[in-house]
Design a protein around this motif. Structure first.
Motif: not given
Length: 296
Positions: A118-134
Motif C-alpha cells: 500500500g505504499y506505491y501507486i505507480g507501475a512496476v517497471d523497475g524505473i526509479y521515478g517520483p512515485y517510487t521515491y515517495e
C-alpha cells in the motif's frame, strides 16, 4: 584590483552555474505535507526570502511550509492546494525535470513489495521515478529507517530483499517462501511481538502471520503480511528490528513446518494493551499466554 574583481566575478558565475546544475538534477516530483529533503529546503528558502515563510530551513514539509505554500499560491493565482506541483514549481522558478533511469531489478522488486503493502501507486517497471521515491520515503519513515529515499542495505533488509533475492524477480506465493530470509523475518516478528510469551504462544504468533499469507484478505507473502501498514505493533514502534533469540528462530521454524496452535487464527491481541475498537469486535476463539486469538 581589476584582476581581483574579475576573479571574484568568475568565481560567482561558476558558483551560480554549479548551483543551477545541482538544482536541476535534484529529484523533482510533487512536494506535499510530509515530504522531506533538499528540494523542500529550496522551497523553504525561496518562500522565506520572499516573506511567505517564517520557519526553519530544515527540509521538512510541515505546517508552516504548507501555510507558506498556500499563501504563495493564493497571491499568485495558482491552484491553492498546499502542494508544490508543476505550476507552483514553475512559479517558484524550480526545474520541472524529473529523474529517469535505466531498468533495475532491485527497484522492480521494491516496487512490487511496496505496491503490495500500500505504499506505491505507480507501475512496476523497475524505473526509479517520483512515485517510487515517495513510496520508499513513506516506507522508511513508517519503519524507523534513515529517511533518504535510497534502497540501501537497511531498507533492503526491511523489505526482505537479500543479495540472492536481489538478483532475481521477487515471486510471492500463496504460502510464503520457505527460505532463510523468510525464517529470519518471521523470527524478528515473533520476537518483537511475543518475547516473554510461552513458547506455544510464540509459535502461535508465527502461525497467525502464515495464516494471513494464505488468506485472500492479506498480502500473499511473509514480508507483505508483516509490513502491511498498521498490521503489527512491533513494526510501528520499531521492535521488529531487535535481534531475535534462538527461541524465536525455533518458533519461526516450527510455524513454517506447519505447527499451528491456533487452528487457523488470523488475528491476535493483548487485551491489556489493545487500543483498536475494531479488534474488540472479533470473536475470541483461543487464549494463549497474554494473547487472545480470533479466526475472523
Amino acid at each position: 584590483m581589476r584582476k581581483n574583481t574579475i576573479i571574484v566575478c568568475i568565481t560567482l558565475m561558476v558558483s551560480f552555474l554549479i548551483s543551477i546544475v545541482c538544482i536541476d538534477i535534484i529529484y523533482a516530483g510533487t512536494l506535499s505535507w510530509g515530504s522531506y529533503g533538499e528540494e523542500v529546503k529550496i522551497v523553504q528558502t525561496k518562500l522565506k526570502n520572499w516573506g511567505y515563510y517564517e520557519g526553519q530551513i530544515d527540509g521538512v514539509f510541515g505546517k508552516k511550509t504548507y501555510q507558506a505554500v498556500v499563501k504563495f499560491q493564493r497571491k499568485n493565482r495558482l491552484i491553492v492546494d498546499g502542494k508544490v506541483g508543476s505550476q507552483t514549481r514553475r512559479a517558484l522558478g524550480m526545474p520541472q525535470k524529473t529523474i529517469t533511469g535505466q531498468y533495475n531489478e532491485t527497484v522492480k522488486i521494491s516496487q512490487k513489495k511496496l505496491k503490495q503493502w500500500g505504499y506505491y501507486i505507480g507501475a512496476v517497471d523497475g524505473i526509479y521515478g517520483p512515485y517510487t521515491y515517495e513510496a520508499v520515503i513513506k516506507f522508511q519513515r513508517k519503519n524507523g529507517l534513515k529517511v533518504d529515499g535510497i534502497i540501501g542495505s537497511d531498507t533492503k533488509r526491511a523489505l526482505g530483499i537479500s543479495e540472492k533475492t536481489d538478483k532475481k524477480a521477487y515471486m510471492a506465493t500463496s504460502r510464503g517462501v520457505s527460505t532463510k530470509d523468510d525464517i529470519n523475518l518471521l523470527a524478528m516478528a515473533i520476537y518483537g511481538e511475543s518475547r516473554g510469551e510461552p513458547y506455544t504462544g510464540q509459535v502461535a504468533v508465527g502461525a497467525v502471520i502464515l495464516n494471513r499469507v494464505k488468506h485472500p484478505s492479506f498480502p500473499n507473502s511473509i514480508a507483505g503480511a508483516i509490513f502491511q501498514p498498521g498490521a503489527f505493533t512491533a513494526v510501528d514502534d520499531g521492535q521488529i528490528y531487535l535481534r531475535p533469540n534462538e527461541q524465536a528462530y525455533k518458533a519461526a521454524k516450527d510455524a513454517m513446518n506447519g505447527w499451528d496452535p491456533t487452528g487457523g487464527a488470523i488475528y491476535y491481541w493483548n487485551p491489556a494493551k489493545a487500543t483498536s475498537k475494531w479488534i474488540w469486535t472479533r470473536e475470541v476463539t483461543l487464549k494463549i499466554g497474554k494473547h487472545w486469538f480470533a479466526h475472523e
